[in-house]
Write a protein that holds these residues in place. Structure first.
Motif, short mmCIF file in Angstrom:
data_model
loop_
_atom_site.label_atom_id
_atom_site.label_comp_id
_atom_site.label_asym_id
_atom_site.label_seq_id
_atom_site.Cartn_x
_atom_site.Cartn_y
_atom_site.Cartn_z
N LEU A 12 0.82 -1.21 0.00
CA LEU A 12 0.00 0.00 0.00
C LEU A 12 0.86 1.26 0.00
CD1 LEU A 12 -2.82 -1.02 2.50
CD2 LEU A 12 -3.02 -0.69 0.04
N LEU A 13 1.95 1.26 0.76
CA LEU A 13 2.83 2.42 0.79
C LEU A 13 3.53 2.64 -0.54
CD1 LEU A 13 4.36 2.15 4.37
CD2 LEU A 13 2.68 3.80 3.54
N MET A 14 3.90 1.56 -1.23
CA MET A 14 4.52 1.70 -2.54
C MET A 14 3.53 2.24 -3.56
SD MET A 14 7.33 -1.38 -2.98
CE MET A 14 6.12 -2.55 -3.48
N ALA A 15 2.29 1.77 -3.50
CA ALA A 15 1.27 2.28 -4.41
C ALA A 15 1.00 3.76 -4.14
CB ALA A 15 -0.01 1.47 -4.26
N ARG A 16 0.99 4.13 -2.89
CA ARG A 16 0.78 5.53 -2.53
C ARG A 16 1.93 6.40 -3.03
NH1 ARG A 16 1.49 7.36 3.37
NH2 ARG A 16 1.67 9.57 3.02
N SER A 17 3.15 5.91 -2.90
CA SER A 17 4.29 6.71 -3.37
C SER A 17 4.30 6.83 -4.88
CB SER A 17 5.60 6.10 -2.86
OG SER A 17 5.84 4.86 -3.48
#
Length: 93
Positions: A12-17
C-alpha cells in the motif's frame, strides 16, 4: 499473519508513493528542495505511524477481551492458561 500484514502495508505504501510521484515532481519544479520533500515525507510517515500506534493501543483491550471470550466461551470460571496472555492479574515467576 503479521508477516502478511507487513507485506500488505508495504504494498500500500509503494502504491501511494507511485501515485504521489507526479506531486513530488511538481513541487521540485516549483522550487522545493530535496531536503524539504524528504522532510515532508518523513513527517507524514511519522504521523501515520503515530495514528496507527494510537489506534492499535485503543483496540488492544477490546480485541483481547473479545478473543478471550471467543476462546473461553461465556464461562466466567474458565482461565486462559498460557504464559503470554494475561486475562486478569498475572503473577510472573
Amino acid at each position: 499473519m503479521l508477516l502478511l500484514a507487513c507485506f500488505n502495508l508495504a504494498n500500500l505504501l509503494m502504491a501511494r508513493s507511485a501515485a504521489r510521484e507526479r506531486e513530488l515532481a511538481t513541487r521540485l519544479a516549483l522550487g522545493a528542495t530535496r531536503k524539504r520533500l524528504v522532510q515532508q515525507l518523513l513527517v507524514e510517515s511519522l504521523v501515520l505511524a503515530m495514528l496507527g500506534t494510537i489506534a492499535g493501543s485503543i483496540a488492544i483491550p477490546v480485541v483481547s477481551r473479545a478473543l478471550a471470550r471467543f476462546i473461553l466461551g461465556n464461562d466466567p470460571t474458565a482461565v486462559l492458561d498460557t504464559p503470554w496472555i494475561c486475562v486478569s492479574s498475572c503473577s510472573w515467576p
